[in-house]
Design an enzyme around this catalytic site. Structure first.
Site, PDB file in Angstrom:
ATOM      1  N   GLY A  78     -23.492 -34.731   1.820  1.00 51.62           N
ATOM      2  CA  GLY A  78     -21.975 -34.719   2.239  1.00 51.62           C
ATOM      3  C   GLY A  78     -21.141 -34.730   0.862  1.00 51.62           C
ATOM      4  N   HIS A  91     -20.165 -42.732   5.523  1.00 56.09           N
ATOM      5  CA  HIS A  91     -20.316 -42.838   4.306  1.00 56.09           C
ATOM      6  C   HIS A  91     -18.856 -41.716   3.608  1.00 56.09           C
ATOM      7  CE1 HIS A  91     -21.993 -42.818   0.019  1.00 56.09           C
ATOM      8  NE2 HIS A  91     -21.033 -41.809  -0.198  1.00 56.09           N
TER       9      HIS A  91
END
Ligand SMILES: [Zn+2]
Length: 196
Positions: free
Chosen positions: A45, A147
């Site tokens: 990510g 996150h």
């Protein structure tokens, strides 16, 4: 083009990121560059503040997690090929009993710690074509999204650790902000001495 990843200590990682419109300049180029930057650093990510832009955009590709043999077949299949861009995201709900998972962050190289998060989320966002979606995710998939979502809220995983853990990590985090870390991808450090 591979962009430098902003290291811990830079104020851009602490900003509440702003929504964007389809008129945002060269958004398609930015998205392409962010994918390239994320894959080059072997991340699952990447959020726009991590490349220096305080805008509400992040992307996730959980495929590297899909060969984890501790996961159920179902969860492996869910993670394999899950590749999405989230624009102007808002987590509407988080639920369930908090669970630990060992997290890391491309902006905080060499530090990994267990972080507690709730297992299920409902998130509303726009895709790269600015089409709205509301979806529910759970497990590792939710974890990766949480996150990255934290990044656009100005939050880092180290913020979620105990006071003791934070104290133990303090000097390592300061070193990272000064560029004293071994990293095999391009980074920009906020507290590095200028000049040659
Ligand atoms: Zn991160």
């Amino acid at each position: 083009m591979i962009l430098p990843i902003i290291a811990y200590g830079d104020p851009v990682l602490r900003k509440m990121a702003k929504d964007i419109t389809p008129e945002y300049p060269k958004l398609d180029v930015l998205i392409t560059n962010m994918w390239e930057t994320m894959y080059n650093a072997h991340g699952v990510g990447l959020a726009a503040p991590q490349v220096g832009l305080p805008i509400r955009m992040f992307m996730v590709d959980t495929t590297p997690f899909s060969d984890d043999e501790d996961l159920s077949k179902e969860e492996q299949e869910q993670l394999n090929g899950f590749k999405k861009v989230f624009i102007n995201a808002k987590i509407d709900e988080e639920s369930g009993k908090e669970w630990d998972f060992n997290e890391g962050c491309l902006s905080i190289p060499d530090i990994r710690e267990d972080v507690k998060r709730k297992p299920e989320i409902t998130i509303s966002y726009l895709d790269e074509g600015f089409k709205p979606h509301t979806e529910t995710y759970n497990g590792l998939l939710a974890r990766v999204i949480q996150h990255e979502y934290d990044h656009i809220q100005g939050i880092l995983f180290t913020d979620k650790l105990s006071t003791l853990k934070k104290r133990l990590l303090k000097s390592r985090l300061e070193k990272i902000s000064k560029g004293k870390t071994n990293v095999d991808y391009k980074m920009r450090f906020p507290n590095i001495k200028k000049g040659r």
